[in-house]
Design an enzyme around this catalytic site. Structure first.
Site, PDB file in Angstrom:
ATOM      1  N   HIS A 290     -25.355  12.545   2.936  1.00  0.00           N
ATOM      2  CA  HIS A 290     -23.870  11.856   2.803  1.00  0.00           C
ATOM      3  C   HIS A 290     -23.904  11.754   1.179  1.00  0.00           C
ATOM      4  O   HIS A 290     -24.772  11.194   0.468  1.00  0.00           O
ATOM      5  CB  HIS A 290     -23.853  10.551   3.487  1.00  0.00           C
ATOM      6  CG  HIS A 290     -23.733  10.691   4.957  1.00  0.00           C
ATOM      7  ND1 HIS A 290     -22.645  10.599   5.523  1.00  0.00           N
ATOM      8  CD2 HIS A 290     -24.638  10.744   5.815  1.00  0.00           C
ATOM      9  CE1 HIS A 290     -22.687  10.514   6.546  1.00  0.00           C
ATOM     10  NE2 HIS A 290     -23.985  10.802   6.958  1.00  0.00           N
ATOM     11  N   GLU A 339     -17.733  -5.823   2.699  1.00  0.00           N
ATOM     12  CA  GLU A 339     -16.823  -4.405   3.422  1.00  0.00           C
ATOM     13  C   GLU A 339     -15.928  -5.010   4.269  1.00  0.00           C
ATOM     14  O   GLU A 339     -16.425  -5.379   5.503  1.00  0.00           O
ATOM     15  CB  GLU A 339     -17.653  -3.365   4.025  1.00  0.00           C
ATOM     16  CG  GLU A 339     -19.083  -2.830   2.911  1.00  0.00           C
ATOM     17  CD  GLU A 339     -19.573  -1.821   3.485  1.00  0.00           C
ATOM     18  OE1 GLU A 339     -19.387  -1.203   4.539  1.00  0.00           O
ATOM     19  OE2 GLU A 339     -20.751  -1.491   3.031  1.00  0.00           O
ATOM     20  N   TYR A 348     -12.054   5.234  14.673  1.00  0.00           N
ATOM     21  CA  TYR A 348     -13.233   5.170  13.809  1.00  0.00           C
ATOM     22  C   TYR A 348     -14.541   5.758  14.260  1.00  0.00           C
ATOM     23  O   TYR A 348     -14.946   5.593  15.217  1.00  0.00           O
ATOM     24  CB  TYR A 348     -13.430   3.843  12.859  1.00  0.00           C
ATOM     25  CG  TYR A 348     -14.347   3.899  11.994  1.00  0.00           C
ATOM     26  CD1 TYR A 348     -14.282   4.844  10.899  1.00  0.00           C
ATOM     27  CD2 TYR A 348     -15.641   3.214  12.060  1.00  0.00           C
ATOM     28  CE1 TYR A 348     -15.303   4.860   9.838  1.00  0.00           C
ATOM     29  CE2 TYR A 348     -16.466   3.126  10.957  1.00  0.00           C
ATOM     30  CZ  TYR A 348     -16.224   3.955   9.822  1.00  0.00           C
ATOM     31  OH  TYR A 348     -17.181   4.124   9.118  1.00  0.00           O
ATOM     32  N   HIS A 369     -25.218  -3.367   8.908  1.00  0.00           N
ATOM     33  CA  HIS A 369     -24.335  -2.644   9.804  1.00  0.00           C
ATOM     34  C   HIS A 369     -24.328  -1.187  10.032  1.00  0.00           C
ATOM     35  O   HIS A 369     -25.311  -0.643   9.197  1.00  0.00           O
ATOM     36  CB  HIS A 369     -22.581  -3.039   9.547  1.00  0.00           C
ATOM     37  CG  HIS A 369     -22.438  -2.398   7.958  1.00  0.00           C
ATOM     38  ND1 HIS A 369     -22.884  -3.333   6.689  1.00  0.00           N
ATOM     39  CD2 HIS A 369     -22.065  -1.521   7.083  1.00  0.00           C
ATOM     40  CE1 HIS A 369     -22.726  -2.828   5.579  1.00  0.00           C
ATOM     41  NE2 HIS A 369     -22.170  -1.662   5.736  1.00  0.00           N
TER      42      HIS A 369
HETATM   43 FE   LIG Z   1     -21.545  -0.084   4.557  1.00  0.00          FE
END
Ligand SMILES: [Fe+2]
Length: 436
Positions: A290, A339, A348, A369
């Site tokens: 990523h 966030e 999502y 998270h």
């Molecule tokens: Fe995050």
């Protein structure tokens, strides 16, 4: 389809004259002894006079009457706007809000009276910080405008089109578009249906486009896709026109006898603007792993610390996912930043079904998270062909280097906080194969 006209560019030097009054901009100077058409000249400063040229922001407005012709301000009651960040105890838990309520039929709530602060940090008096608000309205602002002395509003409509009149002209902002109305600019919002959305307010600095580094000169949000209104004045006397000011975290109201949208011509580089999120040029990995979500930054408001944002506005738009031998959903994460996420429409990808349009999540500093149980199990075994991600979806994040406090409205009054959110990670089990 809106027929409104716009000027294209970001941070540009613009000029605009209402076509009903040609040559209304003074030639070669800002403040002539007598302005064309008997207009008043008024400067709106968005930076210190002495700010470096690249950061200097100001516009000159040529208007029928100067802004100063109003009566004294008094408090504007009944709105849940606050910068009191100590009204609830700190809470490090992951938070998820179900969709915030629209006004009920029979209630008359406009954009101003439907403002509710959900979280924030810092202080507009010292010009550092941010606030996150939810607006929820079912009627247009009538003979009422708002301006913000504290900072800039980045408005993210989730449902309902906003028809916004500003001193610079009119713009229409639909879900999947955003607009920025900067400090001091008066505006009024008309709606045609119950409307809801999110507002990121930043104190002290303005939003800028992120630097692109090795990406090069093009990509992400391109400057020409930012649209600024064109001059459009009204010469309208009103028995009681209300000017609402957000000042040091509270709302105040005063009256005047005319519309404030009487600007016949203007020029400058301090303007309101809108942007269509569908124009975002997505950059991402085409090999493996990523890129960090900063790759999806539309606008940033930088702190004094290099590369560190008071607030980034980040989106997760429709795109191709092509990474090989990679767990493709967002990684598990603990962050030194806060966030706050919202969802405009769709699902999502990391949390299908449970995070709903018009709701929100907050993952605070160093609160873990990441994908829920179902997402992890499915993505760990999926066949990694090129795949479309997030079609029909637009999630976004307000990311901040500051620790956010949740207001009493956000924690209790709105009654949308879901105490079961933590459950989505409870099924995550060990897949450890043990030592060989
Ligand atoms: Fe995050």
């Amino acid at each position: 389809m809106s027929t409104l006209k716009y000027l294209s560019g970001f941070g540009s030097e613009f000029s605009s004259e209402d076509p009903r009054c040609p040559n209304s901009l003074p030639k070669g100077q800002n403040s002539p002894q007598k302005c064309p058409y008997g207009l008043y000249a008024e400067q709106l400063s968005g930076s210190a006079f002495t700010a470096p040229r690249c950061e200097n922001r100001r516009s000159w407005l040529y208007r029928i009457r100067p802004s100063v012709g109003h009566k004294p301000f008094s408090p504007f009651p009944g709105v849940n706007v606050t910068h009191n960040w100590t009204e609830t105890e700190p809470d490090p838990n992951q938070m998820r809000w179900n969709p915030f309520d629209l006004p009920k039929p029979g209630e008359n709530v406009d954009f101003v009276s439907g403002l509710n602060t959900v979280a924030g940090a810092g202080d507009p008096k010292t010009k550092q910080g941010l606030a996150i608000h939810i607006y929820s309205a079912n009627k247009s602002m009538k003979d009422r405008c708002l301006y913000n002395s504290d900072g800039d509003f980045l408005i993210v409509p989730q449902t309902g089109i906003l028809k916004i009149t500003t001193e610079f002209g009119k713009m229409q902002v639909a879900p999947n578009e955003i607009c920025v109305i900067q400090q001091g600019m008066r505006f009024s919002v008309e709606i045609e249906e119950p409307s809801r959305g999110y507002i990121l307010e930043v104190f002290g600095q303005h939003f800028t486009l992120p630097d692109l580094g090795p990406i090069g000169a093009n990509g992400l949000a391109n400057p020409r896709d930012f649209l600024t209104p064109v001059a459009c004045y009204e010469d309208r006397n009103v028995a009681k026109y209300e000017v609402v000011a957000k000042y040091q975290g509270k709302l105040f109201v005063c009256e005047q006898d005319h519309s404030p949208f009487d600007v016949v011509a203007w020029h400058g580089n301090y303007v309101p603007y809108k942007y269509d999120l569908a124009r975002f040029n997505v950059i991402n990995s085409v090999s493996f792993d990523h890129c960090d979500p900063s790759i999806f930054t539309v606008l940033t408001c930088q702190s004094e610390k290099k590369g560190t944002a008071i607030a980034d506005f980040v989106i997760f738009p429709p795109r191709w996912s092509v990474q090989e031998h990679t767990f493709r959903p967002p990684y598990y994460h603990r962050n030194c930043m806060s966030e706050f996420m919202g969802l405009i429409f769709g699902e999502y990808e990391a949390k299908r079904g449970s995070f709903r349009p018009g709701g929100a999540t907050l993952h605070s500093i160093m609160t873990p998270h990441g994908p829920d149980f179902n997402c992890f199990e499915a993505a760990s075994v999926e066949v990694l062909k090129p795949a479309r991600v997030a079609d029909g979806t637009q999630a976004f994040m307000f990311e901040s280097c500051l620790g956010l406090a949740v207001t009493k409205w956000g924690a209790k009054t709105c009654q949308k906080l879901d105490p079961e959110y933590y459950q989505c990670w409870q099924g995550l089990k060990s897949h450890f194969t043990g030592p060989k």
